[in-house]
Structures are given as C-alpha cells and as structure tokens.
Design an enzyme around this catalytic site. Structure first.
Site, PDB file in Angstrom:
ATOM      1  N   VAL A  12       7.760 -25.036 -20.615  1.00  0.00           N
ATOM      2  CA  VAL A  12       6.362 -25.239 -21.016  1.00  0.00           C
ATOM      3  C   VAL A  12       6.003 -24.652 -22.379  1.00  0.00           C
ATOM      4  CG1 VAL A  12       5.369 -25.588 -18.740  1.00  0.00           C
ATOM      5  CG2 VAL A  12       5.679 -23.259 -19.567  1.00  0.00           C
ATOM      6  N   SER A 128       0.815 -15.381 -27.579  1.00  0.00           N
ATOM      7  CA  SER A 128      -0.079 -15.295 -26.425  1.00  0.00           C
ATOM      8  C   SER A 128      -0.982 -16.509 -26.346  1.00  0.00           C
ATOM      9  CB  SER A 128      -0.944 -14.045 -26.511  1.00  0.00           C
ATOM     10  OG  SER A 128      -1.842 -14.035 -25.429  1.00  0.00           O
ATOM     11  N   LYS A 183       2.337  -7.214 -28.594  1.00  0.00           N
ATOM     12  CA  LYS A 183       2.146  -8.210 -27.528  1.00  0.00           C
ATOM     13  C   LYS A 183       2.181  -7.523 -26.155  1.00  0.00           C
ATOM     14  CE  LYS A 183       1.926 -12.196 -25.331  1.00  0.00           C
ATOM     15  NZ  LYS A 183       2.659 -12.171 -24.127  1.00  0.00           N
ATOM     16  N   HIS A 186      -1.048  -5.812 -25.689  1.00  0.00           N
ATOM     17  CA  HIS A 186      -2.013  -6.882 -25.419  1.00  0.00           C
ATOM     18  C   HIS A 186      -1.990  -7.230 -23.929  1.00  0.00           C
ATOM     19  CE1 HIS A 186      -2.526 -11.146 -24.467  1.00  0.00           C
ATOM     20  NE2 HIS A 186      -3.466 -11.197 -25.379  1.00  0.00           N
ATOM     21  N   ASN A 187      -0.803  -7.411 -23.386  1.00  0.00           N
ATOM     22  CA  ASN A 187      -0.703  -7.749 -21.963  1.00  0.00           C
ATOM     23  C   ASN A 187      -1.201  -6.600 -21.083  1.00  0.00           C
ATOM     24  OD1 ASN A 187       0.614  -9.965 -23.038  1.00  0.00           O
ATOM     25  ND2 ASN A 187       2.116 -10.066 -21.392  1.00  0.00           N
ATOM     26  N   GLU A 190      -4.777  -6.738 -21.066  1.00  0.00           N
ATOM     27  CA  GLU A 190      -5.124  -7.886 -20.204  1.00  0.00           C
ATOM     28  C   GLU A 190      -5.156  -7.449 -18.726  1.00  0.00           C
ATOM     29  OE1 GLU A 190      -2.734 -11.440 -21.106  1.00  0.00           O
ATOM     30  OE2 GLU A 190      -2.389 -11.624 -18.951  1.00  0.00           O
ATOM     31  N   TYR A 191      -4.153  -6.701 -18.313  1.00  0.00           N
ATOM     32  CA  TYR A 191      -4.137  -6.177 -16.937  1.00  0.00           C
ATOM     33  C   TYR A 191      -5.403  -5.376 -16.663  1.00  0.00           C
ATOM     34  CZ  TYR A 191       0.843  -6.873 -15.525  1.00  0.00           C
ATOM     35  OH  TYR A 191       2.055  -7.376 -15.146  1.00  0.00           O
ATOM     36  N   ARG A 288      -2.396  -3.499  -8.650  1.00  0.00           N
ATOM     37  CA  ARG A 288      -1.652  -4.698  -8.234  1.00  0.00           C
ATOM     38  C   ARG A 288      -0.586  -4.300  -7.208  1.00  0.00           C
ATOM     39  NH1 ARG A 288      -0.719  -9.020 -13.168  1.00  0.00           N
ATOM     40  NH2 ARG A 288      -2.746  -8.760 -14.152  1.00  0.00           N
TER      41      ARG A 288
HETATM   42  P1  NBP Z   1      10.987 -19.865 -18.843  1.00  0.00           P
HETATM   43  O1  NBP Z   1      10.768 -18.424 -19.043  1.00  0.00           O
HETATM   44  O2  NBP Z   1      10.754 -20.447 -17.502  1.00  0.00           O
HETATM   45  O3  NBP Z   1      12.479 -20.211 -19.280  1.00  0.00           O
HETATM   46  C1  NBP Z   1      12.969 -21.503 -19.151  1.00  0.00           C
HETATM   47  C2  NBP Z   1      13.765 -21.876 -20.360  1.00  0.00           C
HETATM   48  O4  NBP Z   1      14.833 -20.939 -20.559  1.00  0.00           O
HETATM   49  C3  NBP Z   1      14.411 -23.232 -20.179  1.00  0.00           C
HETATM   50  O5  NBP Z   1      14.403 -23.869 -21.430  1.00  0.00           O
HETATM   51  C4  NBP Z   1      15.822 -22.862 -19.742  1.00  0.00           C
HETATM   52  O6  NBP Z   1      16.765 -23.871 -19.986  1.00  0.00           O
HETATM   53  C5  NBP Z   1      16.067 -21.679 -20.621  1.00  0.00           C
HETATM   54  N1  NBP Z   1      17.199 -20.841 -20.221  1.00  0.00           N
HETATM   55  C6  NBP Z   1      17.374 -20.032 -19.157  1.00  0.00           C
HETATM   56 BR1  NBP Z   1      16.194 -19.847 -17.802  1.00  0.00          BR
HETATM   57  N2  NBP Z   1      18.541 -19.398 -19.136  1.00  0.00           N
HETATM   58  C7  NBP Z   1      19.173 -19.823 -20.250  1.00  0.00           C
HETATM   59  C8  NBP Z   1      20.433 -19.528 -20.799  1.00  0.00           C
HETATM   60  N3  NBP Z   1      21.263 -18.650 -20.231  1.00  0.00           N
HETATM   61  N4  NBP Z   1      20.779 -20.149 -21.931  1.00  0.00           N
HETATM   62  C9  NBP Z   1      19.940 -21.017 -22.535  1.00  0.00           C
HETATM   63  N5  NBP Z   1      18.730 -21.325 -22.056  1.00  0.00           N
HETATM   64  C10 NBP Z   1      18.344 -20.739 -20.929  1.00  0.00           C
HETATM   65  O7  NBP Z   1      10.162 -20.714 -19.931  1.00  0.00           O
HETATM   66  P2  NBP Z   1       8.637 -20.551 -20.387  1.00  0.00           P
HETATM   67  O8  NBP Z   1       7.746 -20.297 -19.236  1.00  0.00           O
HETATM   68  O9  NBP Z   1       8.372 -21.701 -21.283  1.00  0.00           O
HETATM   69  O10 NBP Z   1       8.673 -19.227 -21.271  1.00  0.00           O
HETATM   70  C11 NBP Z   1       9.479 -19.066 -22.412  1.00  0.00           C
HETATM   71  C12 NBP Z   1       9.314 -17.649 -22.930  1.00  0.00           C
HETATM   72  O11 NBP Z   1       7.963 -17.452 -23.271  1.00  0.00           O
HETATM   73  C13 NBP Z   1       9.664 -16.573 -21.926  1.00  0.00           C
HETATM   74  O12 NBP Z   1      10.254 -15.484 -22.572  1.00  0.00           O
HETATM   75  C14 NBP Z   1       8.341 -16.174 -21.347  1.00  0.00           C
HETATM   76  O13 NBP Z   1       8.309 -14.839 -20.886  1.00  0.00           O
HETATM   77  C15 NBP Z   1       7.426 -16.396 -22.482  1.00  0.00           C
HETATM   78  N6  NBP Z   1       6.116 -16.837 -21.985  1.00  0.00           N
HETATM   79  C16 NBP Z   1       5.042 -16.553 -22.649  1.00  0.00           C
HETATM   80  C17 NBP Z   1       3.830 -16.986 -22.197  1.00  0.00           C
HETATM   81  C18 NBP Z   1       2.687 -16.666 -22.970  1.00  0.00           C
HETATM   82  O14 NBP Z   1       1.554 -16.851 -22.553  1.00  0.00           O
HETATM   83  N7  NBP Z   1       2.917 -16.188 -24.127  1.00  0.00           N
HETATM   84  C19 NBP Z   1       3.662 -17.731 -21.067  1.00  0.00           C
HETATM   85  C20 NBP Z   1       4.749 -18.029 -20.411  1.00  0.00           C
HETATM   86  C21 NBP Z   1       5.968 -17.574 -20.878  1.00  0.00           C
HETATM   87  P3  NBP Z   1      17.030 -25.031 -18.869  1.00  0.00           P
HETATM   88  O15 NBP Z   1      15.947 -26.010 -19.061  1.00  0.00           O
HETATM   89  O16 NBP Z   1      18.361 -25.559 -19.246  1.00  0.00           O
HETATM   90  O17 NBP Z   1      16.996 -24.358 -17.541  1.00  0.00           O
END
Ligand code: NBP
Length: 475
Positions: A12, A128, A183, A186-187, A190-191, A288
């Site tokens: 996402v 964020s 960041k 920030h989180n 947020e909590y 929590r």
């Molecule tokens: P996810 O954290 O769910 O990670 C999924 C992605 O990681 C997929 O593209 C997956 O590939 C890849 N991946 C994994 Br799992 N293991 C891997 C590996 N060993 N080698 C290569 N690729 C790998 O995705 P997200 O929710 O989009 O979040 C991405 C980052 O952003 C995370 O660090 C997360 O903590 C952070 N984040 C931030 C926010 C925000 O509000 N800022 C929100 C959500 C997440 P695949 O498709 O092949 O499985």
C-alpha cells in the site's frame, strides 16, 4: 536508464508513493519482490504518469538515471537489510538508497554508516500519513547527509503535503538517523494524543453517561476550536458510525484491546535511555498493554469501585474535559520535543525543533492547528527549555488548569481511568514545583548506599555517616 527515481516494495505505501511521484511528473521505476504487485500497479494506475516496470533488482537499478535514487518501502527489519544489500550490489559510488519504512533510528544509523563506507548515500526518512497520505501528500522527515538532501529534497518536497501557507511538509531533519528518530517521536506523540482523546471520550461516556452520537457531536464542535486536528476529526466520525450488522454504535462492537506495532514502545525505550520523562507516551503505551492484558483484566473484574449512585457527574464537565484535553495535549507535545532535543544533543544532529513542528502541520496523523503555534514558539525562542514555558502555552494552561484539576479529581472519584490526563498534570506540577521530594530520595540513597548528595548552600559532594555519629563528610 531513464527513471528519475525508483520505488521498490509496492504494498500500500510504496504503491501510493510511486503514484505520487509519477503524478508529479517524475518517471518512476517500480519493483517488488513478487512481480504481481508491479504488474498490478501498471495495470491499474499506469495511465497516471510515467512508470518503468522492472522484474529484477538488476533491471530496476539499471533503469535509474545516475546518480541513482532508489526508495525502499518494504517491511521494516530484516527485509529492509535484504533489499538494501541487493540494491547496493548493483549500485555505483554516489548512488542513493532511501528507506521510507518505519525503521528504528539505530538501524538507520548503522545502515548509513555501512553504506557511506561503500560510497553510497543512505537516507532514512520518516513518512507519515498512512496510505492516503502517501498518495496525496505525506509529511516527510528525511535524515541522512546534507549532500543527499540537496538532490533528493526537491523531489520529496514536491510530493509532500503542504501547510496552509504553502510550505511543503518536508525538510532535512538532520544527519543519519535523525529523520527516523523524529518519525518515531511523532508516532509516540500520536499514541499520547489518541490516549488523551480516548480518556476524554471515556469521561463523557462513563463519567457523564452520554451516548456515542452525542459525544461525536461534541468532538465535532471541539474540532472548530483550538483542538482542531485530524485525530479529533476522525474521532467524531468513528463515534458517529453505526455498525451495519447490529445497528449498534460501531465503537460498542469493537473489542476493547488496543494493538500496537511497536513505535510507541521504541519511543519510550529510547526516552528511558536518554532519561527524558515522556510520561504521556509511556502511559499511552502502557494503557494499550493494560487493555490487552486479558489475564489481569479477567482476574480484576470483581474489584471494588466507587458507587456510581453517589457520584453523579453533570454535563457541566463537558467543557472541563475539553480544557483538560488541551492542557494534557500541550504537555504531550512538550515532552516529545524534549526527547527530540535530548537526542539531537546526544547524537549531534542539530535538529531545529520549530522546523520539526512545521513538518507535522499537514499530511501526518498528528496534524493539528496548534502546530503552527508550536513552530512559532520555537522560532521565537529556540532556548525555551520547555515548550510549556512559551508564553502562549503557559498562559493557555494557566487558563485551563482549574478545569484540568477538576477533571482529574472527578475521574478519580468516579473511577474512570485517566492515566494520560493525570500523568500530564503531575508532570506539569512536578516541573513547576519550587522544591521536589527528590531531596528526600537523595537522603534515602545516601542512607542505604552512601550514594552522596549535593547541598543547596555550598558546592561539593557530601555523605552523612548514617551508621556512625551522623557527622557530614565533604567528599
Ligand atoms: P508492508 O510493511 O506490509 O510490507 C510489504 C512489502 O514488503 C511488500 O512489497 C513485500 O513484498 C515486501 N517484502 C517483505 Br514483507 N519481505 C521482503 C523481502 N525479504 N525482500 C523484499 N521485499 C520484501 O508494506 P506497507 O504497509 O506498504 O509498508 C511499507 C513500509 O512503510 C513499512 O516499513 C511500514 O512500517 C511503513 N508504513 C508506514 C505507514 C505510514 O503511515 N507511514 C503506514 C504503513 C506502513 P511482496 O509483495 O513480494 O510480499
């Protein structure tokens, strides 16, 4: 090699950031471990801009214009290390890897140092705003070398959210892990903010006995004033929502156990290391944990509480709760900034606290009207010592403190837990105290462990011979 920037990790967050870059006119190379996500992005959104779909890491890196910029949006932790290593193998000196995941700042420091030795630039950046922010404009908190920001900064600024005055919510926070650190805090804030809102809701619900729909209206009203913020806005929406299946208020069908992904815990762990009292974030994180402690909650179900019949709370308290929420929120932010200031000194980051507050004005989860005032406060006097000392916040609290004290006292009387409100008030009273019982603690420490103490009337270190004639020794 035609792409301006690459994004690998197209879940996402990565998918939406890639689209955001493309919508802003950049040619974006895209890559994902499993090709299906890459294909899906092209199929669904290929018409939004210029994408270069790649299947292998080698192809991905090769498609980037030099000096290359490859952004990683994969799961934080070992996956990030794996992807960094794979990219680095194909990169050349001067190329740049950007990690936009939720990495721990210590990992970012380690990665930056390791890649610097290989003549590669590494930028750990906080992003964020969740999924929607990633697409429409997140708040971006980049760390890394100044040299890296010089070329990357304008690209990040163009996809970032913009504050009301047009300034992008993106600026160079500081070297190596500074961006991910900010960041993280920030989180943590947020909590804290969410916990305080939760307590306000609980007081209106269980304390006064209002229904969720009415409370939603109250929050919507509060959102027009100084509490105006994204979190208050969505609180009003969540509380107004009705569960389609049962017809009940949505909030009543949710299991009351708050989950966490760990950034609150990281913030508190780091604050303990630095010795910074971020009581609001700690209480929010523990609250929590308490909610999820099934065994203890089950065991405690029969514990005595006050007799509700004896403690009617009138609707007069609604406005007191609003004021208590505002005061506690100021404390939560003040503590978060103290932690950033302490880390900045510890790691030589030279973080501009006002600039930091301005990054959070739009795009991110804690965006709020009063961040403008925080930016101004730090801008007017970077040596404030505490945000609470800024004229406008000290006078705001002076005006709200009677309400705040009434709310904490009432909560204790009626048995509604307010760890956030109460600890914020205790912190405030602790800071403003002329004398603290810490003097007694020093006496106790000297008594049982000869830990020594300092005196208010002369320099030096002293010890009293507690087991002997109780004479004082100057050490
Ligand atoms: P996810 O954290 O769910 O990670 C999924 C992605 O990681 C997929 O593209 C997956 O590939 C890849 N991946 C994994 Br799992 N293991 C891997 C590996 N060993 N080698 C290569 N690729 C790998 O995705 P997200 O929710 O989009 O979040 C991405 C980052 O952003 C995370 O660090 C997360 O903590 C952070 N984040 C931030 C926010 C925000 O509000 N800022 C929100 C959500 C997440 P695949 O498709 O092949 O499985």
């Amino acid at each position: 090699s035609s792409a301006d920037i690459g994004v690998t990790g197209l879940a996402v967050m990565g998918r939406n950031l890639a689209r955001n870059f493309a919508r802003n006119g950049y040619t974006v190379a895209i890559h994902n471990r499993s090709y299906a996500r890459t294909q899906e992005l092209v199929d669904q959104f290929g018409n939004e801009g210029s994408f270069v779909a790649t299947e292998t890491v080698a192809e991905f890196v090769k498609s980037l214009r030099r000096p290359r910029k490859a952004m990683i949006m994969v799961q934080a932790g070992t996956a990030t290390d794996t992807v960094i290593e794979a990219l680095a193998e194909h990169m050349e000196p001067g190329d740049m890897i950007i990690d936009g995941g939720n990495a721990h700042f210590a990992d970012t420091r380690r990665r930056e140092a390791a890649l610097r030795k290989r003549d590669l630039l590494f930028v750990g950046t906080g992003v964020s705003g969740g999924e929607e922010g990633a697409l429409l404009g997140p708040a971006i908190m980049p760390g890394g070398a100044t040299e890296a920001y010089a070329s990357l900064g304008p690209m990040l600024e163009s996809i970032a959210a913009r504050a009301a005055d047009g300034t992008p919510c993106c600026s160079h926070v500081g070297p190596d892990g500074a961006g991910h650190f900010v960041k993280m805090v920030h989180n943590g804030i947020e909590y804290s903010d969410m916990q305080l809102i939760g307590e306000a809701y609980d007081l209106l619900r269980r304390g006064i006995g209002l229904e969720p729909r009415r409370i939603s209206e109250i929050f919507a009203e509060w959102n027009k004033g100084e509490l105006d913020s994204y979190l208050i806005e969505i609180t009003a929406e969540v509380l107004a929502h009705t569960d389609a299946e049962t017809g009940s208020s949505f909030v009543d069908v949710i299991v009351d156990q708050a989950a966490q992904k760990g950034t609150g815990r990281w913030t508190v762990q780091n604050a303990l290391n630095l010795g910074v009292p971020v009581t609001g974030i700690a209480e929010a994180t523990f609250a929590r944990a308490l909610s999820s402690g099934n065994v203890q909650r089950e065991a405690a179900r029969q514990l005595a509480g006050p007799n509700p019949a004896e403690h009617e709370v009138s609707e007069d308290m609604i406005d007191d709760v609003r004021q208590a929420l505002f005061a506690s929120k100021i404390v939560a932010y003040a503590q978060g900034f103290d932690q950033i200031a302490a880390a900045s000194a510890e790691y030589d980051w030279n973080i501009d606290l006002g600039a930091c507050a301005s990054l959070w004005r739009e795009g991110c989860i804690i965006r709020a009207r009063f961040l403008d005032r925080i930016t101004e406060a730090w801008g007017a006097n970077p040596a404030l010592g505490s945000l609470l000392a800024a004229e406008e916040f000290s006078s705001a609290i002076a005006q709200t403190q009677d309400s705040w004290r009434r709310v904490v006292a009432t909560a204790a009387r009626v048995g509604v837990p307010t760890p956030g409100f109460s600890s914020a008030l205790s912190y405030y009273d602790g800071l403003r105290s002329e004398r603290l019982p810490a003097a007694l603690i020093q006496g106790q420490r000297d008594f049982f462990g000869a830990h020594t103490y300092r005196r208010i009337d002369k320099d030096g270190t002293f010890h009293t011979d507690w087991s002997g004639d109780r004479s004082e020794l100057s050490l």
